[in-house]
Scaffold this active site. Structure first.
Site, PDB file in Angstrom:
ATOM      1  N   HIS A 111       7.130 -54.886 -24.044  1.00 51.74           N
ATOM      2  CA  HIS A 111       8.028 -55.438 -23.032  1.00 51.74           C
ATOM      3  C   HIS A 111       7.536 -56.781 -22.528  1.00 51.74           C
ATOM      4  CE1 HIS A 111       9.317 -51.139 -22.791  1.00 51.74           C
ATOM      5  NE2 HIS A 111      10.453 -51.774 -22.971  1.00 51.74           N
TER       6      HIS A 111
ATOM      7  N   SER B 150       5.447 -43.652 -18.232  1.00 46.26           N
ATOM      8  CA  SER B 150       6.786 -43.818 -18.784  1.00 46.26           C
ATOM      9  C   SER B 150       7.606 -42.555 -18.542  1.00 46.26           C
ATOM     10  CB  SER B 150       6.720 -44.094 -20.290  1.00 46.26           C
ATOM     11  OG  SER B 150       8.023 -44.121 -20.844  1.00 46.26           O
TER      12      SER B 150
END
Length: 140
Positions: free
Chosen positions: A12, A83
């Site tokens: 990311h 996550s």
């Protein structure tokens, strides 16, 4: 990286560098940070293009997906840290691991892309608390 890892794939992106959306010149964190205080929208000193932090915005492709997929497919042990396993394509990666999977996440996780039976350990802990406990256990 702070612990010494040399091969880190930040799928990311990160805020440690920025790049010009026109000429693709790369800028380090300090330069980008200073530029953001000079203007509301930081611009490239070479061509005047807009500087963008090297992070993946919604709708953009993640980085290093193939490399991460290959690593997941070869892993004996995979940690999923912080996550919820809800955002694809990254949420698909753990399911590709043939080895043991350890999930460390305080809060709910999705089982839509990772079957619960594939999870060896699910630690519903704060990440910092978990790794401090691992460090302390390693000293014993």
């Amino acid at each position: 990286q702070k612990a010494g890892s040399k091969k880190v794939y930040e799928i990311h992106g990160s805020t440690w560098q920025s790049y010009c959306t026109s000429c693709s010149e790369v800028f380090d964190y300090e330069t980008s940070y200073a530029q953001s205080f000079k203007e509301d929208v930081p611009h490239c000193e070479k061509c005047g293009g807009v500087l963008k932090p090297d992070i993946v915005f919604f709708g953009e492709n993640v980085k290093h997906l193939y490399e991460c997929q290959t690593l997941a497919e070869e892993a004996d042990l995979l940690f999923v840290v912080g996550s919820s396993l809800t955002v694809t394509p990254a949420a698909f990666l753990p399911s590709m691991c043939p080895g043991k999977i350890v999930v460390v996440n305080k809060g709910d996780i999705s089982y839509a892309y990772l079957h619960p039976q594939k999870i060896f350990i699910h630690a519903e802990w704060d990440i910092d608390d978990f790794f401090k406990a691992v460090e302390e256990a390693g000293r014993e």
